[in-house]
Structures are given as C-alpha cells and as structure tokens.
Design an enzyme around this catalytic site. Structure first.
Site, PDB file in Angstrom:
ATOM      1  CE1 TYR A   1      -3.388  -2.681   0.255  1.00  0.00           C
ATOM      2  CE2 TYR A   1      -3.706  -2.150   2.566  1.00  0.00           C
ATOM      3  CZ  TYR A   1      -4.056  -2.878   1.445  1.00  0.00           C
ATOM      4  OH  TYR A   1      -5.066  -3.801   1.531  1.00  0.00           O
TER       5      TYR A   1
ATOM      6  CG  PHE B   1     -13.118  -4.625  -2.730  1.00  0.00           C
ATOM      7  CD1 PHE B   1     -12.437  -3.433  -2.537  1.00  0.00           C
ATOM      8  CD2 PHE B   1     -12.496  -5.619  -3.466  1.00  0.00           C
ATOM      9  CE1 PHE B   1     -11.171  -3.240  -3.073  1.00  0.00           C
ATOM     10  CE2 PHE B   1     -11.234  -5.431  -4.010  1.00  0.00           C
ATOM     11  CZ  PHE B   1     -10.572  -4.231  -3.804  1.00  0.00           C
TER      12      PHE B   1
ATOM     13  N   GLY C   1     -18.065  -2.864  -3.370  1.00  0.00           N
ATOM     14  CA  GLY C   1     -18.637  -3.896  -4.216  1.00  0.00           C
ATOM     15  C   GLY C   1     -17.805  -4.128  -5.461  1.00  0.00           C
TER      16      GLY C   1
END
Length: 294
Positions: A66, A215, A219
C-alpha cells in the site's frame, strides 16, 4: 442514528487467536492517495489514524504494497501511532509485491521472509500480529501449501504471531489449517455476493475463524469505490435506519455473524465516524433476508 458518539466497541469483539479486537477496524489502503490518484495530505491521514484509535479501533489492516510515490501506509501508521498501544492489532498481507515503479510481482515461498521483514521495518515492530497470505487468483490458484508453510516457519521463528489467508477458497483454508492454525479469512464480500461466498462465510464461523470482508462498501467497483447506484431495497432499508447506503452495506456484513470483522478504509475524518457508527446498526430478520437475496 443517535447523537451519542458511537465507538468501535459498540459492534462487539472477536478473538484473533489470543488477541481481542473490536469488530469494527480500519483498512489502510486509502491512506496514501486520493480517489483521483493525487497524494493524500499527510497530517490529515495521520490525524484520521489517531482519531480511529481514540474511537476504539484496535485492529488495523495494512500491507507494504500500500504505497504511492509519496506515501507508504505502513510508515504513516508508524508515524501516527508508535509507540503502539498494547491492545492494538496490526494485520498485514504478503504474497504480492510492487517495485519502485509500482509494477506488481508475486513472491515465491523463499521471498516471503523478505516481505515480512519489510513490513516489520516499516511498522517499527519486532513481530507482526497477523499475516495473511494473499492468494493471487482464487478461481485458478492451486495449492497454497508451500507458501503457507513458509509463513508457518516464520511463525515458529517468532516473526509472526498468527496467520490468515486472503482471497482464498474453502479448499485453501483446509489446506492451510492442516499446516498451522488460521485465525482469519480476508475475502471480497458484500451485498450481492454469490451463494458460495455466503456459504464460505458461514463455514468460517462454524470453525471459529474470523471472516474479514474487503470491498464491502465498494462492491464491484473495488479500488475505484462504489461505481453503481444502490438499488431501491438498499436505499429503503438505509433510510429506515437513518444511515447512508455505504453505512448500510458495512453494517450488513457485520450482521452476518459474530465472527465477521470490518476493515473500512478512509482518509476522511467524517467518513471514519460514519464507518464506526455503522457498527451499531441492527437489522430485523426480514431486512437481513431481503438484503441477502440481492
């Protein structure tokens, strides 16, 4: 929603091995850059991390991969929160790697120690609380035994306290469990997930393994965030509870079982408060069935 400040503990707790965490945690993926790809504001996001801990968050999900050209999630966490509170659990992921140009690569088993040590260095820790083995493509990936076995050796050596798997199938979990205890499965999951994902979540609960959706809000939009408009059912239930559709999506995952943890990520202090408040939403059986059928 009430005017009372809702804290992470209001969602309840779960045991990751011998570590107790509040079920609402924090995901670090969105700390390094804004939605348009520009760098995040360092002071703003370190402030969000500190505020998260003030609101009772004691489970942070991160990874050495990240990062953006100017920001590293691990180093932001280190700057904001070190020296770390005794009850703070930091979960990391290994398997994927990115070079300085941002190009992805996947570690061989012998390279996992280097990835673990990179996380240790960036976070300023002498051990990692939980390390997830990220599976490249869960639909097509075969055995994870060699990679998971390499992490189990690092656990025995004291570099890792507990192990998990990410983006995995039920057979991956069974294979890993035969090598070393697995405390969590971290998979994409949310309203609209297929039946096999619902079944896997329930199977994890039966085994006492935490299920950690990612998510859950975005989604199918994944890293891009929510890209489709919520349907009338989602909007109606959200309105009935006085919450946003994003809060409802997060709350629904937590209501799927006491073993489900949430790791919503944000660099926005207002969104942080909203995410944590989602942990106090309780649905009726009819609402759970309606949302689960979408």
């Amino acid at each position: 929603m009430t005017s009372k400040t809702i804290i992470a503990a209001d969602a309840g707790t779960w045991q990751l091995g011998d570590l107790t965490v509040n079920r609402i945690g924090f995901g670090a993926m969105r700390l390094t850059h804004l939605a348009d790809g520009s760098p995040s504001d360092r002071e703003r996001v370190t402030g969000v991390l500190r505020r998260a801990v003030e609101l009772g968050v004691n489970h942070i999900d991160t990874a050495a991969f990240y990062f953006s050209p100017l920001r590293s999630a691990n180093e932001l966490i280190n700057r904001a929160l070190a020296p770390y509170a005794d009850d703070l659990v930091i979960t990391t992921k290994v398997g994927p790697g990115r070079d300085a140009a941002g190009q992805w690569w996947w570690a061989e088993p012998g390279q996992l120690r280097g990835q673990v040590e990179e996380n240790l260095r960036q976070l300023g820790r002498d051990h990692l609380d939980v390390v997830n083995l990220r599976v490249p493509r869960r639909e097509t990936t075969g055995s994870v035994a060699e990679h998971f076995g390499a992490l189990a050796e690092l656990r025995t050596a004291g570099l890792i306290r507990h192990l998990g798997i990410s983006n995995a199938r039920p057979d991956h979990l069974a294979e890993a469990q035969a090598i070393a205890p697995v405390v969590c499965v971290q998979n994409p999951y949310g309203i609209g997930s297929p039946a096999e994902d619902h079944a896997f979540l329930e199977a994890c609960g039966e085994q006492g393994v935490a299920f950690v959706p990612f998510f859950a809000i975005a989604g199918a939009g994944k890293e891009a965030g929510v890209t489709v408009e919520d349907g009338p059912e989602v909007r109606a239930v959200a309105e009935a509870h006085g919450v946003s559709a994003a809060q409802l999506r997060l709350a629904w995952t937590l209501n799927r079982g006491p073993h489900v943890l949430a790791i919503p990520g944000t660099g926005n202090p207002d969104h942080l408060v909203e995410n944590i408040a989602a942990g106090s939403v309780r649905f009726t059986a009819e609402e759970i069935a309606l949302l689960g059928s979408l």
